[in-house]
Design a protein around this motif. Structure first.
Motif, PDB file in Angstrom:
ATOM      1  N   VAL A 131     -12.629  -5.676   7.780  1.00 24.25           N
ATOM      2  CA  VAL A 131     -12.332  -5.840   9.203  1.00 24.25           C
ATOM      3  C   VAL A 131     -13.565  -5.544  10.040  1.00 24.25           C
ATOM      4  N   GLU A 132     -13.832  -6.444  10.988  1.00 27.47           N
ATOM      5  CA  GLU A 132     -14.932  -6.197  11.928  1.00 27.47           C
ATOM      6  C   GLU A 132     -14.429  -5.429  13.137  1.00 27.47           C
ATOM      7  N   LYS A 133     -13.255  -5.825  13.639  1.00 28.58           N
ATOM      8  CA  LYS A 133     -12.753  -5.200  14.856  1.00 28.58           C
ATOM      9  C   LYS A 133     -11.272  -5.528  15.056  1.00 28.58           C
ATOM     10  N   VAL A 134     -10.557  -4.585  15.639  1.00 29.98           N
ATOM     11  CA  VAL A 134      -9.175  -4.855  16.055  1.00 29.98           C
ATOM     12  C   VAL A 134      -9.175  -4.964  17.578  1.00 29.98           C
ATOM     13  N   PHE A 135      -8.620  -6.048  18.106  1.00 29.57           N
ATOM     14  CA  PHE A 135      -8.569  -6.271  19.549  1.00 29.57           C
ATOM     15  C   PHE A 135      -7.167  -6.036  20.075  1.00 29.57           C
ATOM     16  N   ASP A 181      -7.253  -4.200   5.398  1.00 27.88           N
ATOM     17  CA  ASP A 181      -8.429  -3.400   5.058  1.00 27.88           C
ATOM     18  C   ASP A 181      -8.360  -2.017   5.719  1.00 27.88           C
ATOM     19  N   GLY A 182      -7.192  -1.424   5.723  1.00 24.08           N
ATOM     20  CA  GLY A 182      -7.039  -0.077   6.290  1.00 24.08           C
ATOM     21  C   GLY A 182      -6.877  -0.034   7.802  1.00 24.08           C
ATOM     22  N   SER A 218      -5.036  -8.276  17.551  1.00 23.26           N
ATOM     23  CA  SER A 218      -5.592  -9.210  16.585  1.00 23.26           C
ATOM     24  C   SER A 218      -6.713  -8.536  15.807  1.00 23.26           C
ATOM     25  N   VAL A 219      -6.924  -9.036  14.619  1.00 20.75           N
ATOM     26  CA  VAL A 219      -7.910  -8.459  13.712  1.00 20.75           C
ATOM     27  C   VAL A 219      -8.980  -9.509  13.437  1.00 20.75           C
ATOM     28  N   LEU A 220     -10.209  -9.212  13.812  1.00 21.30           N
ATOM     29  CA  LEU A 220     -11.329 -10.105  13.515  1.00 21.30           C
ATOM     30  C   LEU A 220     -11.924  -9.674  12.173  1.00 21.30           C
ATOM     31  N   LEU A 221     -12.048 -10.638  11.257  1.00 21.28           N
ATOM     32  CA  LEU A 221     -12.538 -10.304   9.918  1.00 21.28           C
ATOM     33  C   LEU A 221     -14.029 -10.554   9.793  1.00 21.28           C
ATOM     34  N   ASP A 267     -13.735 -13.760   0.148  1.00 16.05           N
ATOM     35  CA  ASP A 267     -13.015 -15.029  -0.001  1.00 16.05           C
ATOM     36  C   ASP A 267     -11.518 -14.820  -0.156  1.00 16.05           C
ATOM     37  N   GLU A 268     -11.070 -13.618   0.214  1.00 17.47           N
ATOM     38  CA  GLU A 268      -9.641 -13.359   0.120  1.00 17.47           C
ATOM     39  C   GLU A 268      -9.228 -12.362   1.194  1.00 17.47           C
ATOM     40  N   LEU A 269      -8.032 -12.604   1.742  1.00 17.83           N
ATOM     41  CA  LEU A 269      -7.506 -11.731   2.791  1.00 17.83           C
ATOM     42  C   LEU A 269      -6.196 -11.144   2.298  1.00 17.83           C
ATOM     43  N   VAL A 270      -6.025  -9.854   2.482  1.00 14.09           N
ATOM     44  CA  VAL A 270      -4.744  -9.229   2.168  1.00 14.09           C
ATOM     45  C   VAL A 270      -4.164  -8.641   3.448  1.00 14.09           C
ATOM     46  N   VAL A 271      -2.941  -9.059   3.758  1.00 11.12           N
ATOM     47  CA  VAL A 271      -2.226  -8.541   4.926  1.00 11.12           C
ATOM     48  C   VAL A 271      -1.019  -7.767   4.417  1.00 11.12           C
ATOM     49  N   ALA A 272      -0.998  -6.472   4.682  1.00  9.71           N
ATOM     50  CA  ALA A 272       0.125  -5.636   4.243  1.00  9.71           C
ATOM     51  C   ALA A 272       1.056  -5.416   5.424  1.00  9.71           C
ATOM     52  N   ALA A 273       2.333  -5.666   5.211  1.00  8.46           N
ATOM     53  CA  ALA A 273       3.308  -5.500   6.290  1.00  8.46           C
ATOM     54  C   ALA A 273       3.853  -4.076   6.270  1.00  8.46           C
TER      55      ALA A 273
END
Ligand code: MN
Length: 290
Positions: free
Chosen positions: A5-9, A218-219, A227-230, A235-241
């Motif tokens: 993660v680069e930043k959460v907006f 990513d924690g 929103s989450v800027l990656l 080459d893979e994204l994991v989104v945990a609910a």
């Protein structure tokens, strides 16, 4: 390798677009984000908001031009009507997506659909501006009404939930919206406690908007409206609910060209912006019938 993660907006403070859309801008709110999410230029998020009933048949935003890009409107609740100078018009209902290529230029109006306006109720929409590569900026206007029924569903592995593929591909599913450069939009409903994995092309800019509930990437935690800027590092994204959740995933190939932005115009050079203003003032964007 997983994207970090680069930043959460949280989104910029709310502002009204016309008198019918209460939105928070996630990008490019600040200028250093002008190209950060290319080919996506702008994301305005309208979280669920209850509008009172009205007899106004045009609650929204009146005639305005666009040139050089596409506007994509996703409805989750309520109903948005529109019509444009290319002769297209329609209603975007929950689950539907309107993918409008302004290209060389259109005038359009966007407003609450008449019966929705007269009953009032919650509206939940997203509008995204997708930039066009130089060679398509003056493409003839085009309009794609993507209905919910035409959007393929993909069951996510591990019973994590269901994804709808609006544009681009996920597994064997291809989204119905045609794009001029790689620009993928997927929304997904995730079940609490589950994680969804998405392959993401290396080098693509990518972000995730939380529409409902809360997710962890990513924690980093993002709840509805964030929103989450990656980073462009995997080459893979994991989104945990964390809870039952809904997210919108955007990823695309950056358009490596100069960018000039002025109001509703998105071009490559200052001269092209001046030309757009001149053409608009000369009535070259056509006429909008009421
Ligand atoms: Mn518009």
């Amino acid at each position: 390798m997983l994207r970090s993660v680069e930043k959460v907006f949280s989104g910029a403070p709310f502002h009204m677009v016309g008198d019918g859309f209460r939105v928070s801008n996630h990008f490019p709110a600040v200028s250093d984000l002008l190209k950060r999410m290319s080919p996506f230029f702008l994301l305005d998020y309208h979280p669920p908001f209850e509008y009172p009933q009205t007899s106004d048949e045009r609650r929204g935003v009146g005639p305005h031009p666009h040139r050089g890009f596409e506007t994509v409107t996703l409805a989750y609740e309520g109903a948005v009507a529109h019509h444009d100078s290319a002769g297209n018009g329609g209603v975007i209902r929950p689950g539907d997506v309107q993918w409008m290529t302004a290209g060389s230029g259109v005038l359009h109006s966007e407003y609450h659909e008449k019966s929705f306006a007269s009953s009032g109720g919650p509206l939940h929409v997203v509008q995204i501006w997708v930039n066009l590569p130089r060679k398509y900026k003056m493409h003839a206007p085009r309009y794609q009404a993507v209905l919910d029924a035409d959007i393929p569903r993909v069951e996510l592995s591990g019973e994590a939930g269901t994804a709808r593929v609006i544009s681009g591909a996920l597994d064997d599913a291809q989204g119905p919206a045609a794009t001029f450069s790689p620009a993928r939009m997927i929304d997904a409903r995730l079940k609490a406690g589950k994680s969804a994995r998405f392959a993401i092309e290396r080098g693509h800019n990518a972000a995730v908007l939380a529409l409902e509930g809360a997710v962890v990437v990513d924690g980093a935690r993002a709840s509805a409206g964030e929103s989450v800027l990656l980073k462009n590092d995997g080459d893979e994204l994991v989104v945990a609910a964390e809870t039952d959740a809904a997210v919108l995933l955007l990823d695309g190939a950056p358009i490596e060209e100069p960018l000039y932005h002025y109001g509703p115009f998105l071009m490559n050079t200052r001269d092209e912006i001046n030309q757009a203003v001149e053409d608009y003032q000369a009535g070259k964007f056509g006429r909008l019938r009421d």
